[in-house]
Design a protein around this motif. Structure first.
Motif, PDB file in Angstrom:
ATOM      1  N   LYS A 157       3.447  10.203  -9.622  1.00  0.00           N
ATOM      2  CA  LYS A 157       2.822  10.412 -10.926  1.00  0.00           C
ATOM      3  C   LYS A 157       2.058  11.738 -10.951  1.00  0.00           C
ATOM      4  CE  LYS A 157      -0.542   8.368 -14.095  1.00  0.00           C
ATOM      5  NZ  LYS A 157      -1.516   7.252 -14.320  1.00  0.00           N
ATOM      6  N   ALA A 158       1.326  12.028  -9.854  1.00  0.00           N
ATOM      7  CA  ALA A 158       0.566  13.274  -9.779  1.00  0.00           C
ATOM      8  C   ALA A 158       1.486  14.482  -9.809  1.00  0.00           C
ATOM      9  CB  ALA A 158      -0.288  13.280  -8.509  1.00  0.00           C
ATOM     10  N   LEU A 182       0.832  -1.206   0.000  1.00  0.00           N
ATOM     11  CA  LEU A 182       0.000   0.000   0.000  1.00  0.00           C
ATOM     12  C   LEU A 182       0.867   1.256   0.000  1.00  0.00           C
ATOM     13  CD1 LEU A 182      -2.734   1.463   0.243  1.00  0.00           C
ATOM     14  CD2 LEU A 182      -2.516   1.229   2.743  1.00  0.00           C
ATOM     15  N   ALA A 183       1.910   1.263   0.824  1.00  0.00           N
ATOM     16  CA  ALA A 183       2.820   2.416   0.865  1.00  0.00           C
ATOM     17  C   ALA A 183       3.439   2.648  -0.506  1.00  0.00           C
ATOM     18  CB  ALA A 183       3.911   2.187   1.912  1.00  0.00           C
ATOM     19  N   GLY A 184       3.859   1.580  -1.158  1.00  0.00           N
ATOM     20  CA  GLY A 184       4.441   1.702  -2.490  1.00  0.00           C
ATOM     21  C   GLY A 184       3.440   2.249  -3.490  1.00  0.00           C
ATOM     22  N   GLU A 185       2.204   1.801  -3.390  1.00  0.00           N
ATOM     23  CA  GLU A 185       1.157   2.269  -4.297  1.00  0.00           C
ATOM     24  C   GLU A 185       0.893   3.758  -4.102  1.00  0.00           C
ATOM     25  OE1 GLU A 185      -3.459   1.100  -5.541  1.00  0.00           O
ATOM     26  OE2 GLU A 185      -2.326  -0.181  -4.162  1.00  0.00           O
ATOM     27  N   ILE A 186       0.841   4.202  -2.856  1.00  0.00           N
ATOM     28  CA  ILE A 186       0.609   5.623  -2.561  1.00  0.00           C
ATOM     29  C   ILE A 186       1.767   6.482  -3.057  1.00  0.00           C
ATOM     30  CG2 ILE A 186       0.491   7.282  -0.647  1.00  0.00           C
ATOM     31  CD1 ILE A 186      -1.203   5.214   0.865  1.00  0.00           C
ATOM     32  N   ILE A 187       2.981   6.036  -2.824  1.00  0.00           N
ATOM     33  CA  ILE A 187       4.166   6.791  -3.265  1.00  0.00           C
ATOM     34  C   ILE A 187       4.187   6.916  -4.784  1.00  0.00           C
ATOM     35  CG2 ILE A 187       6.686   6.719  -3.441  1.00  0.00           C
ATOM     36  CD1 ILE A 187       6.636   5.436  -0.592  1.00  0.00           C
ATOM     37  N   ALA A 224       1.648  17.502 -12.649  1.00  0.00           N
ATOM     38  CA  ALA A 224       1.383  18.880 -12.241  1.00  0.00           C
ATOM     39  C   ALA A 224       2.442  19.854 -12.765  1.00  0.00           C
ATOM     40  CB  ALA A 224       1.314  18.970 -10.713  1.00  0.00           C
ATOM     41  N   VAL A 225       3.592  19.320 -13.214  1.00  0.00           N
ATOM     42  CA  VAL A 225       4.660  20.174 -13.723  1.00  0.00           C
ATOM     43  C   VAL A 225       4.318  20.606 -15.144  1.00  0.00           C
ATOM     44  CG1 VAL A 225       7.099  20.284 -14.339  1.00  0.00           C
ATOM     45  CG2 VAL A 225       6.384  19.036 -12.287  1.00  0.00           C
ATOM     46  N   PRO A 226       4.321  21.912 -15.432  1.00  0.00           N
ATOM     47  CA  PRO A 226       4.009  22.401 -16.784  1.00  0.00           C
ATOM     48  C   PRO A 226       4.995  21.853 -17.818  1.00  0.00           C
ATOM     49  CG  PRO A 226       4.000  24.205 -15.189  1.00  0.00           C
ATOM     50  CD  PRO A 226       4.590  23.029 -14.506  1.00  0.00           C
ATOM     51  N   ALA A 227       4.487  21.543 -18.986  1.00  0.00           N
ATOM     52  CA  ALA A 227       5.336  21.001 -20.053  1.00  0.00           C
ATOM     53  C   ALA A 227       6.262  22.082 -20.603  1.00  0.00           C
ATOM     54  CB  ALA A 227       4.459  20.450 -21.157  1.00  0.00           C
TER      55      ALA A 227
END
Length: 263
Positions: A255-256, A245-250, A260-263
């Protein structure tokens, strides 16, 4: 800035505290800095982290009532590997004392801001009720992690929680999101478990974590030793499930952040 997750479900006995303690330990095992904030007057997350709730000088009660700063209250759990803002029965009094206070729903958020820069994750262990303490957690959080058993009544309680989250989002915390639904105490031999799990997945889609927490005796035994399952028996199915679960959250947060970083 820390990712702040409120672990909540108004239904008791679904694994909120077990999830908080074991997820905190699993995130810490990946070298993340973690703070567990216990806002449940039962203080089970405090005890499960190896801190005696009966002998501590300050608790989250002192933070909510502005009798102490967050930094004064936070304790390091050497046994568990993360920091804890502890709780005991005194926290019940905070609800009464804050009843007529202006801005009472922001107390926890303002306090956490003082220390959030020191952590990667802050986990809020909520009481099994939609009361002022839980509202404080939802106002302070970025996301809501909902542990739930796959049984009939779990679906009924989930609707009320969703309504509360939506109300909080519309009034005081527009950035609040459902981080994910976590299936706990999972027994695949039970046909009702499988049926409810299917309904949850069909309705919530990718909001349901792929990681599933099984019924596991080591998860039940570990609190009596004041340690997470990862410290009690790292090879147990419960400890491995929370590491997953910790790995999935990280991975999800990573990814998020990239999106969120502008291209």
């Amino acid at each position: 800035m820390a990712r702040i997750l409120a672990v909540t479900n108004q239904k008791g006995g679904v694994g909120k505290t077990t999830t908080c303690v074991n997820l905190a330990a699993s995130l810490a095992a990946t070298r993340r800095k973690v703070l567990l904030v216990d806002i449940d007057p039962q203080g089970n997350a405090t005890m499960g982290s190896g801190i005696d709730k009966n002998t501590i000088e300050h608790t989250v009660y002192d933070v909510l009532t502005k009798k102490a700063d967050a930094a004064q209250v936070v304790k390091t759990s050497e046994a568990a590997g993360y920091d804890v803002m502890p709780a005991n029965g005194d926290v019940t009094a905070a609800e009464v004392e804050l009843m007529n206070e202006i801005g009472r729903e922001y107390r926890l958020r303002n306090a956490i801001r003082e220390v959030a820069a020191n952590y990667d994750y802050v986990l809020l262990d909520c009481p099994p009720a939609l009361n002022l303490l839980t509202v404080n957690a939802l106002v302070a959080a970025n996301g809501v992690l909902i542990p739930m058993q796959c049984e009939y009544y779990a679906l009924e309680g989930l609707a009320a929680l969703m309504n509360t989250i939506e109300q909080i989002r519309e009034t005081v915390n527009p950035s609040l999101e459902i981080e994910g639904l976590l299936r706990t105490m999972y027994d695949p031999r039970n046909s009702l478990t499988l049926d409810v799990s299917r309904q949850i997945t069909d309705y919530f889609g990718d909001k349901v974590y792929r990681s599933i927490i099984p019924r596991n005796v080591r998860l039940a035994e570990a609190p009596s030793y004041g340690v997470p399952a990862l410290k009690y028996d790292k090879s147990s199915r419960g400890a491995i499930a929370y590491l997953a679960l910790a790995g999935e959250i990280i991975r999800k947060d990573r990814k998020a952040a990239k999106e969120a970083v502008p291209a």
